[in-house]
Write an enzyme that holds these catalytic residues in place. Structure first.
Site, PDB file in Angstrom:
ATOM      1  N   CYS A 307      88.591 -37.235  34.505  1.00 23.84           N
ATOM      2  CA  CYS A 307      87.176 -37.581  34.715  1.00 23.84           C
ATOM      3  C   CYS A 307      86.950 -39.076  34.574  1.00 23.84           C
ATOM      4  O   CYS A 307      87.459 -39.680  33.632  1.00 23.84           O
ATOM      5  CB  CYS A 307      86.303 -36.946  33.644  1.00 23.84           C
ATOM      6  SG  CYS A 307      86.425 -35.191  33.560  1.00 23.84           S
ATOM      7  N   GLY A 341      87.023 -29.488  28.635  1.00 21.74           N
ATOM      8  CA  GLY A 341      87.605 -30.799  28.919  1.00 21.74           C
ATOM      9  C   GLY A 341      87.994 -31.565  27.668  1.00 21.74           C
ATOM     10  O   GLY A 341      87.420 -31.372  26.592  1.00 21.74           O
ATOM     11  N   SER A 364      94.055 -30.124  32.531  1.00 26.73           N
ATOM     12  CA  SER A 364      95.309 -30.870  32.679  1.00 26.73           C
ATOM     13  C   SER A 364      96.496 -30.185  31.992  1.00 26.73           C
ATOM     14  O   SER A 364      97.594 -30.190  32.523  1.00 26.73           O
ATOM     15  CB  SER A 364      95.155 -32.307  32.174  1.00 26.73           C
ATOM     16  OG  SER A 364      94.941 -32.312  30.798  1.00 26.73           O
ATOM     17  N   TYR A 387      97.452 -33.079  39.881  1.00 29.13           N
ATOM     18  CA  TYR A 387      96.220 -32.734  39.154  1.00 29.13           C
ATOM     19  C   TYR A 387      95.144 -33.692  39.615  1.00 29.13           C
ATOM     20  O   TYR A 387      95.367 -34.902  39.650  1.00 29.13           O
ATOM     21  CB  TYR A 387      96.443 -32.869  37.642  1.00 29.13           C
ATOM     22  CG  TYR A 387      95.226 -32.474  36.827  1.00 29.13           C
ATOM     23  CD1 TYR A 387      94.617 -31.234  37.012  1.00 29.13           C
ATOM     24  CD2 TYR A 387      94.677 -33.334  35.877  1.00 29.13           C
ATOM     25  CE1 TYR A 387      93.503 -30.865  36.261  1.00 29.13           C
ATOM     26  CE2 TYR A 387      93.571 -32.966  35.117  1.00 29.13           C
ATOM     27  CZ  TYR A 387      92.992 -31.729  35.318  1.00 29.13           C
ATOM     28  OH  TYR A 387      91.895 -31.355  34.585  1.00 29.13           O
ATOM     29  N   ARG A 388      93.988 -33.142  40.015  1.00 31.23           N
ATOM     30  CA  ARG A 388      92.922 -34.053  40.433  1.00 31.23           C
ATOM     31  C   ARG A 388      91.568 -33.584  39.945  1.00 31.23           C
ATOM     32  O   ARG A 388      91.301 -32.380  39.838  1.00 31.23           O
ATOM     33  CB  ARG A 388      92.906 -34.205  41.943  1.00 31.23           C
ATOM     34  CG  ARG A 388      92.533 -32.940  42.710  1.00 31.23           C
ATOM     35  CD  ARG A 388      92.427 -33.264  44.202  1.00 31.23           C
ATOM     36  NE  ARG A 388      92.002 -32.121  44.983  1.00 31.23           N
ATOM     37  CZ  ARG A 388      91.841 -32.146  46.291  1.00 31.23           C
ATOM     38  NH1 ARG A 388      92.078 -33.258  46.974  1.00 31.23           N
ATOM     39  NH2 ARG A 388      91.430 -31.085  46.944  1.00 31.23           N
ATOM     40  N   GLY A 389      90.721 -34.553  39.625  1.00 26.47           N
ATOM     41  CA  GLY A 389      89.342 -34.256  39.241  1.00 26.47           C
ATOM     42  C   GLY A 389      88.619 -33.696  40.456  1.00 26.47           C
ATOM     43  O   GLY A 389      88.912 -34.088  41.593  1.00 26.47           O
ATOM     44  N   MET A 390      87.680 -32.770  40.226  1.00 24.25           N
ATOM     45  CA  MET A 390      86.986 -32.160  41.354  1.00 24.25           C
ATOM     46  C   MET A 390      85.909 -33.083  41.918  1.00 24.25           C
ATOM     47  O   MET A 390      85.291 -32.766  42.924  1.00 24.25           O
ATOM     48  CB  MET A 390      86.392 -30.805  40.966  1.00 24.25           C
ATOM     49  CG  MET A 390      87.431 -29.736  40.631  1.00 24.25           C
ATOM     50  SD  MET A 390      88.912 -29.669  41.687  1.00 24.25           S
ATOM     51  CE  MET A 390      88.224 -29.569  43.309  1.00 24.25           C
ATOM     52  N   GLU A 418      83.881 -39.566  40.830  1.00 25.14           N
ATOM     53  CA  GLU A 418      83.775 -39.571  39.362  1.00 25.14           C
ATOM     54  C   GLU A 418      85.007 -38.893  38.762  1.00 25.14           C
ATOM     55  O   GLU A 418      84.932 -38.236  37.720  1.00 25.14           O
ATOM     56  CB  GLU A 418      82.491 -38.857  38.920  1.00 25.14           C
ATOM     57  CG  GLU A 418      81.248 -39.672  39.205  1.00 25.14           C
ATOM     58  CD  GLU A 418      79.964 -39.004  38.687  1.00 25.14           C
ATOM     59  OE1 GLU A 418      80.009 -38.310  37.656  1.00 25.14           O
ATOM     60  OE2 GLU A 418      78.933 -39.201  39.337  1.00 25.14           O
TER      61      GLU A 418
END
Ligand code: XMP
Length: 480
Positions: A307, A341, A364, A387-390, A418
């Site tokens: 994030c 998170g 993660s 792995y990626r933030g949405m 973001e």
């Protein structure tokens, strides 16, 4: 606002839990069961995040078998998300209501193919009106020389089959399976029309109940995420039709009028399906979501590993305080909190639950496992998974493609991400990761003399630590 009105907000690494006198002798005495929503019970307090690099059906099946739950992400076509839910619901049951079948005219080769594709070890041979004609099993086809011959030549025919009738109890089914040493027991009506199938494996699971999180029919629990725009109601309906156990109204800023409206609408359309709503990080946000009908509230603005919300917007609350403030507000209503998170180790889980959360959501730490979507990547001989933030650029583009929106350079330049796209170390199976996390949590609970999560909350006394205390806690020798 004046400087002296700033409340202090802390995160996991700012605190430690005081050890307390304990009568717990071993981790086996410690119970980690909890509630995800007011009614849904879990054996372990872990939820895999609704992110496209974390939870699809494979992860959700594994999580539910371990006693937790997975939330299928929403960054895919509605039909596909509904199918992912169905796959989880079909993975285990006391009785299968729609068993796989094959026509009598089909060949042995076709039977082999269906068995390979579906992973089942036997097929019911039925005519066009679903009348049972026989059973063909893996054993029947394994050594056939002529794969072109019809399955009727190798199947066990109806007259030699033991069957059960509709309404058979589990005890009766068990007796039949046992007495005749059967693997499969078809259920038929008085006209011999197939109504279901009971397998020895499913009954065994019932006799030796595992910690798996299950519904009343013995099927694994699963959740699915929806948004607040566009076709979200159609999505919710399809997911409910697929018998999803819980819907998650999932947006970055859950304390917004349109989110509260969405929660109300979803609750009024599907009153029997629990709804989790979020994300928020304040008592007011929690109160408003509960007033709108939320059955659990997801807490976390910006703590996640991928994030960048706090960097990009300047907004957020350190996660331990966010959980405490929200849990205090939710407790009055008997509504559970999900700490979402920022979990980096099992110690953080103990702290989040001690602070009042009922479950933690993890991204993660699970993204690097075999069960997350996608393949591993090798870099300099070391394995990783994506792995990626949405809210990352890539995820934003995927979403625009799904919504059939333009992605010309000017549109892409308007996106303000973001979140980031990255990789995490490959960690093997999720059961190994969960075993370490739950082992650590149980040890933490035993340090506090807590045999269950309620006692953990009651016995928890936090101490604030300094930067040097944090250094002493977390900066350790590197393993070799
Ligand atoms: P961890 O730390 O377990 O966190 O990886 C998972 C949670 O991170 C949130 N999330 C995001 N937050 N921008 C954000 O600000 C993003 O792009 C993003 N993607 C995921 C989400 O709450 C998830 O469960």
């Amino acid at each position: 606002m004046k400087t002296d009105e700033f409340p202090l907000a802390l995160t996991y690494n700012d605190v430690l839990l005081l050890p307390r006198r304990s009568s717990v002798r071993s981790r086996a005495e410690v119970d980690t069961s909890t509630f995800l929503t007011k009614e849904l019970r879990l054996g372990i307090p872990l939820v895999s995040a609704n992110m496209d690099t974390v939870t699809e059906s494979t992860m959700a099946i594994a999580m539910a078998r371990l006693g937790g739950i997975g939330i299928i992400h929403r960054f895919m076509e509605i039909e596909r998300q509904a199918n992912e839910v169905k796959r989880v619901k079909r993975a285990e049951a006391y009785a299968i209501s729609n068993p796989y079948t094959i026509k009598p005219t089909s060949s042995v080769a076709e039977a082999k193919e269906i068995m390979r594709d579906t992973g089942v070890s036997g097929l019911l041979v039925v005519d066009d009106s679903m009348k049972l004609l026989g059973v063909v099993s893996k054993r029947d086809v394994r050594f056939t020389k002529d794969d072109a011959k019809p399955v009727t030549e190798v199947m066990t025919p109806r007259e030699k089959l033991i069957v059960a009738h509709e309404g058979v109890t589990l005890a009766e089914a068990m007796e039949l399976l046992n007495k005749h040493r059967l693997e499969k027991l078809p259920i038929v009506d008085q006209n011999d029309v197939v109504k279901g199938l009971i397998t020895a494996k499913d009954v065994e699971r019932f006799v030796n109940p595992s910690k798996a999180a299950k519904d009343s029919q013995g099927r694994l629990l699963v959740g699915a995420a929806i948004g607040v725009r566009g076709d979200y109601l159609e999505r919710a309906k399809k997911l409910v039709d697929s018998e999803v156990d819980v819907l998650v109204v999932d947006v970055a800023h859950g304390h917004a009028d349109h989110v509260l409206e969405t929660v109300k609408k979803v609750k009024s359309l599907f009153p029997n399906v629990p709804v989790i709503a979020g994300n928020v990080a304040t008592a007011e946000g929690t109160e408003d979501l509960i007033a709108a009908g939320a059955d659990a509230v997801k807490v976390g603005i910006g703590p996640g590993a991928a994030c960048t919300t706090r960097l990009v917007t300047g907004v957020g609350v350190p996660q331990l305080s966010a959980v405490m403030w929200c849990a205090e507000a939710a407790e009055k209503h008997g509504v559970p909190i999900i700490a979402d998170g920022g979990i980096r180790n099992s110690g953080d889980i103990t702290k989040a639950l001690a602070a009042g959360a009922s479950t933690v959501m993890i991204g993660s730490l699970f993204a690097g496992t075999d069960e997350s979507p996608g393949y591993f990547i090798v870099r300099d001989g070391i394995k990783y998974k994506a792995y990626r933030g949405m809210a990352s650029l890539g995820a934003n583009i995927t979403r625009r493609l799904l919504d059939k929106m333009d992605i010309n350079p000017e549109d892409v330049a308007q996106i303000v991400p973001e979140g980031v796209e990255s990789v995490v170390p490959y960690r093997g199976s999720v059961s190994e990761v969960v075993s370490q996390l739950i082992g650590g949590l149980k040890s933490g609970m035993s340090y506090l003399g807590a045999r269950n999560l309620e006692e953990l909350r009651k016995n928890a006394k936090f101490v604030r630590i300094t930067a040097l205390g944090a250094q002493e806690s977390y900066e350790k020798l590197q393993a070799w």
